[in-house]
Structures are given as C-alpha cells and as structure tokens.
Design a protein around this motif. Structure first.
Motif, PDB file in Angstrom:
ATOM      1  N   TYR A 279      35.224  35.517  41.675  1.00 58.51           N
ATOM      2  CA  TYR A 279      34.109  35.612  40.728  1.00 58.51           C
ATOM      3  C   TYR A 279      32.889  36.302  41.333  1.00 58.51           C
ATOM      4  O   TYR A 279      32.238  37.126  40.679  1.00 58.51           O
ATOM      5  CB  TYR A 279      33.728  34.220  40.210  1.00 58.51           C
ATOM      6  CG  TYR A 279      32.824  34.277  39.010  1.00 58.51           C
ATOM      7  CD1 TYR A 279      33.315  34.688  37.773  1.00 58.51           C
ATOM      8  CD2 TYR A 279      31.473  33.944  39.118  1.00 58.51           C
ATOM      9  CE1 TYR A 279      32.483  34.757  36.670  1.00 58.51           C
ATOM     10  CE2 TYR A 279      30.635  34.011  38.016  1.00 58.51           C
ATOM     11  CZ  TYR A 279      31.149  34.410  36.786  1.00 58.51           C
ATOM     12  OH  TYR A 279      30.331  34.499  35.698  1.00 58.51           O
ATOM     13  N   GLU A 280      32.566  35.981  42.595  1.00 55.43           N
ATOM     14  CA  GLU A 280      31.403  36.608  43.234  1.00 55.43           C
ATOM     15  C   GLU A 280      31.592  38.119  43.353  1.00 55.43           C
ATOM     16  O   GLU A 280      30.653  38.898  43.128  1.00 55.43           O
ATOM     17  CB  GLU A 280      31.170  35.992  44.610  1.00 55.43           C
ATOM     18  CG  GLU A 280      30.629  34.573  44.565  1.00 55.43           C
ATOM     19  CD  GLU A 280      30.267  34.060  45.942  1.00 55.43           C
ATOM     20  OE1 GLU A 280      30.289  34.865  46.896  1.00 55.43           O
ATOM     21  OE2 GLU A 280      29.969  32.862  46.075  1.00 55.43           O
TER      22      GLU A 280
ATOM     23  N   LYS B  63      30.190  43.604  41.359  1.00 56.90           N
ATOM     24  CA  LYS B  63      30.554  44.892  40.766  1.00 56.90           C
ATOM     25  C   LYS B  63      30.018  45.030  39.339  1.00 56.90           C
ATOM     26  O   LYS B  63      30.248  46.051  38.692  1.00 56.90           O
ATOM     27  CB  LYS B  63      32.074  45.048  40.748  1.00 56.90           C
ATOM     28  CG  LYS B  63      32.723  45.121  42.119  1.00 56.90           C
ATOM     29  CD  LYS B  63      32.400  46.422  42.812  1.00 56.90           C
ATOM     30  CE  LYS B  63      33.143  46.530  44.139  1.00 56.90           C
ATOM     31  NZ  LYS B  63      32.869  47.820  44.813  1.00 56.90           N
ATOM     32  N   GLN B  64      29.327  43.980  38.890  1.00 52.02           N
ATOM     33  CA  GLN B  64      28.737  43.954  37.540  1.00 52.02           C
ATOM     34  C   GLN B  64      29.788  44.218  36.455  1.00 52.02           C
ATOM     35  O   GLN B  64      29.569  44.972  35.510  1.00 52.02           O
ATOM     36  CB  GLN B  64      27.601  44.980  37.439  1.00 52.02           C
ATOM     37  CG  GLN B  64      26.452  44.684  38.379  1.00 52.02           C
ATOM     38  CD  GLN B  64      25.305  45.666  38.245  1.00 52.02           C
ATOM     39  OE1 GLN B  64      25.496  46.806  37.841  1.00 52.02           O
ATOM     40  NE2 GLN B  64      24.099  45.221  38.584  1.00 52.02           N
ATOM     41  N   LEU B  65      30.933  43.575  36.623  1.00 53.79           N
ATOM     42  CA  LEU B  65      32.028  43.736  35.666  1.00 53.79           C
ATOM     43  C   LEU B  65      31.947  42.669  34.575  1.00 53.79           C
ATOM     44  O   LEU B  65      31.665  41.500  34.846  1.00 53.79           O
ATOM     45  CB  LEU B  65      33.383  43.622  36.371  1.00 53.79           C
ATOM     46  CG  LEU B  65      33.727  44.740  37.358  1.00 53.79           C
ATOM     47  CD1 LEU B  65      35.026  44.424  38.073  1.00 53.79           C
ATOM     48  CD2 LEU B  65      33.826  46.081  36.647  1.00 53.79           C
ATOM     49  N   LYS B  66      32.200  43.077  33.351  1.00 55.07           N
ATOM     50  CA  LYS B  66      32.350  42.128  32.265  1.00 55.07           C
ATOM     51  C   LYS B  66      33.730  41.478  32.406  1.00 55.07           C
ATOM     52  O   LYS B  66      34.735  42.165  32.529  1.00 55.07           O
ATOM     53  CB  LYS B  66      32.244  42.848  30.914  1.00 55.07           C
ATOM     54  CG  LYS B  66      32.438  41.925  29.729  1.00 55.07           C
ATOM     55  CD  LYS B  66      32.387  42.718  28.418  1.00 55.07           C
ATOM     56  CE  LYS B  66      32.637  41.798  27.225  1.00 55.07           C
ATOM     57  NZ  LYS B  66      32.655  42.562  25.945  1.00 55.07           N
TER      58      LYS B  66
ATOM     59  N   TYR C 259      40.069  49.633  42.037  1.00 57.03           N
ATOM     60  CA  TYR C 259      40.377  50.919  41.414  1.00 57.03           C
ATOM     61  C   TYR C 259      39.926  51.022  39.960  1.00 57.03           C
ATOM     62  O   TYR C 259      39.878  52.121  39.411  1.00 57.03           O
ATOM     63  CB  TYR C 259      41.890  51.184  41.484  1.00 57.03           C
ATOM     64  CG  TYR C 259      42.425  51.223  42.887  1.00 57.03           C
ATOM     65  CD1 TYR C 259      42.062  52.245  43.755  1.00 57.03           C
ATOM     66  CD2 TYR C 259      43.281  50.235  43.355  1.00 57.03           C
ATOM     67  CE1 TYR C 259      42.544  52.290  45.053  1.00 57.03           C
ATOM     68  CE2 TYR C 259      43.775  50.269  44.651  1.00 57.03           C
ATOM     69  CZ  TYR C 259      43.403  51.292  45.498  1.00 57.03           C
ATOM     70  OH  TYR C 259      43.867  51.327  46.784  1.00 57.03           O
ATOM     71  N   GLY C 260      39.610  49.886  39.314  1.00 55.82           N
ATOM     72  CA  GLY C 260      39.286  49.939  37.894  1.00 55.82           C
ATOM     73  C   GLY C 260      37.867  49.554  37.535  1.00 55.82           C
ATOM     74  O   GLY C 260      37.527  49.456  36.355  1.00 55.82           O
ATOM     75  N   SER C 261      37.024  49.344  38.533  1.00 55.65           N
ATOM     76  CA  SER C 261      35.660  48.872  38.253  1.00 55.65           C
ATOM     77  C   SER C 261      34.824  49.909  37.520  1.00 55.65           C
ATOM     78  O   SER C 261      33.811  49.569  36.896  1.00 55.65           O
ATOM     79  CB  SER C 261      34.968  48.470  39.553  1.00 55.65           C
ATOM     80  OG  SER C 261      34.907  49.564  40.455  1.00 55.65           O
ATOM     81  N   ASP C 262      35.252  51.190  37.574  1.00 58.01           N
ATOM     82  CA  ASP C 262      34.492  52.217  36.860  1.00 58.01           C
ATOM     83  C   ASP C 262      34.595  52.049  35.345  1.00 58.01           C
ATOM     84  O   ASP C 262      33.803  52.625  34.601  1.00 58.01           O
ATOM     85  CB  ASP C 262      34.963  53.623  37.257  1.00 58.01           C
ATOM     86  CG  ASP C 262      36.460  53.815  37.111  1.00 58.01           C
ATOM     87  OD1 ASP C 262      37.185  52.814  37.092  1.00 58.01           O
ATOM     88  OD2 ASP C 262      36.893  54.979  37.005  1.00 58.01           O
TER      89      ASP C 262
END
Length: 311
Positions: free
Chosen positions: A175-176, A181-184, A217-220
């Motif tokens: 979670y941290e 990464k400021q991911l929803k 690889y998918g945080s974008d």
C-alpha cells in the motif's frame, strides 16, 4: 514305407529350407535396420526407422526403436533448450550482477580514498551501498528459488486457503508503494469467502511478483487493480493496470526463464527476467494456470486460475 519316408524327408527339407530363408530374411532386415539406425544416430536427425517387412517380430522391434528415437529427440531438444537457457541465464546474471558490483566498487573506492568527505556524504554513500547489496541478494535469492522450483524432488505443502484474506494482505503490504506512486487503487474482493488448496507463502509470492510488476511497469496508467472472483468451480485472481502494456510479440514469452523486455534492461526498472518465471512455476505447482492479456493504456492483466474448494 520307403515312399512315406521319402515324403517325410522332403517335408523336413522344405521346412528347414523355409526356416533358413526366413532366417536369412530376418538377418537381412536386422542388418538393414542396424545400418539405418547407425546413420540416424550419427546424423542426429529426426528421421524414423522405416523398413518394409511382413514379419510381426520385426514390426514390433521397429515400433520400439522408433519410440526410443522419439524419446531421444525429446531429450536432445530439452538439452538444447536448457543449454540455450543457461547461456542466456549466464549473460543476464552477468549483466545484472556486473552493474551493481561496479557501482559498489566505485563507492568503496571513494570511501577509501576520499579524505575530505563529510559525515553526511559518507552516510549517503553507505546507504547507497546497502541498497545495491540488497538488490544483489534479491537477485541471487530469485535465481536459487528458480533452481529449487525446477528440481525434480521439489514438493510443496498444501492446505486450505481463504483467498479473500490472502489478497487483502498482499495489497496492504504494497500500500505504501502504491501511495508513493500516486496510483488509484481499485480492489474487488467479494464478501463471500473463496477457498483453494494451496500454499500461502507461494500465493503471497505470486501476488507480490504480479503487484510489483504492475507498479513497476504500469504506473504510467495511474491505476492499479486486483480482482478476486468465482469462475464456476474455479477461483480467479486478476492483477491489472492501465499502463503501456506488453506488445503482442512479447506476450507468449514473458513467462520464459530470464526473458526480459527491452525496458527491463533499464536500471530504472531493475528487471531480471526471473520473477514471472517463478510466478508461473509456483502457480503450476499448485495445479493452477496463469495467462496474460494486454491492451496498451486500456488494461494489462495477469490472471491466475486455481481449483476452488467448496468445503
């Protein structure tokens, strides 16, 4: 009486003649088979032993030899695949080890010879050293884990698992990192408990690998998701993101041992090509399957499917 005796002698001679002819035919066939077999083995070809014969014993022998040739071809193919894999493993391990070791050596040389370094600079370099050494330890542990999983005598203890709790726990552990990464985060775990026969440590490792990959690889894409669902008599866990995805040309090989995408060689990603191979091995060790689907910036999902326990 004499006539009967002559007939008996003639019959015996005919039988002996037929047996001799059969013997010579068998000898000829066996000699031909021996020569053809020697040629096939010497050329290491995938040919079969094809000899025309009406003799049942020779036919059975041909079937047995061709089965042995098939097995030999499979052994050769497995050996060549293993040989190629080991070459790639050596190359990738050398690449992934050389870079951090070179950096570590540079830091050590600086600590050794820089006499005007401040305490703050020294602490910073020591922290970087610690991080690089941890990366090497992780890589070595992954390598040895893969070797252990591929050994013939490896056995995995299984028990009844509540997948709802395992999935929640795995997400909480990351979670941290997800927040940094400021991911929803979109989590879909049903209220009804879903169970499977598995190994909790192995399932957590699978989810950790998949979640880490999705973040790396998918945080974008700005979104991370995990879905647990019932699929008939099976349980499915889907870990997904909306990042740039994986090109179709790579999708069939992402689970291969030490196969890496181009950007996995980028030090910003620290890819080793081992994680997904371990994930696949662990999944299959629990009689499960794993598949990948990917549409760039729409949805890239790894889905693990296991047999559901109904009691």
């Amino acid at each position: 009486m004499t006539t009967v005796f002559i007939i008996i002698i003639a019959a015996l001679l005919v039988v002996v003649g037929l047996q001799y002819a059969a013997h010579m035919t068998l000898k000829k066939k066996l000699t031909q088979m021996s020569m053809e077999l020697a040629r096939i083995v010497e050329n290491e070809s995938a040919e079969k032993l094809l000899i025309h014969t009406d003799q049942s014993v020779v036919k059975k022998l041909l079937i047995g030899i061709n089965r042995l040739l098939d097995h030999n071809q499979r052994v050769i193919a497995d050996y060549n695949r293993t040989k190629d894999s080991l070459k790639k493993m050596t190359s990738n391990m050398s690449h992934d080890m050389r870079t951090p070791l070179t950096v570590i050596l540079g830091y050590v040389e600086r600590l050794k010879h820089d006499q005007v370094m401040t305490d703050e600079q020294r602490e910073e370099i020591i922290g970087r050293l610690h991080s690089k050494i941890e990366n090497i330890i992780v890589l070595l542990n992954q390598f040895f884990e893969l070797v252990k999983l591929e050994s013939e005598d490896y056995t995995m203890p299984l028990s009844r698992l509540c997948m709802n709790e395992v999935c929640r726990k795995s997400v909480l552990e990351h979670y941290e990192l997800l927040q940094s990464k400021q991911l929803k985060v979109e989590i879909d775990i049903p209220e009804e408990n879903l169970y499977m026969l598995g190994n909790e440590t192995a399932v957590q490792r699978i989810l950790s690998n998949l979640i880490s990959n999705a973040i790396r690889y998918g945080s974008d894409g700005g979104v991370f998701g995990l879905t647990l669902r019932e699929a008939g008599d099976q349980v499915e866990i889907e870990v997904w993101d909306r990042g740039k995805g994986i090109d179709e040309i790579h999708q069939s090989r992402v689970f291969d041992r030490l196969y890496t995408l181009d950007d996995a060689r980028n030090p910003n990603f620290q890819g080793s090509g081992i994680g997904l191979s371990i994930t696949k091995q662990l999944t299959e060790a629990m009689k499960g399957t794993i598949r990948l689907s990917s549409k760039p910036y729409e949805k890239t999902a790894f889905t693990c499917t296991f047999q559901r326990m109904m009691y």
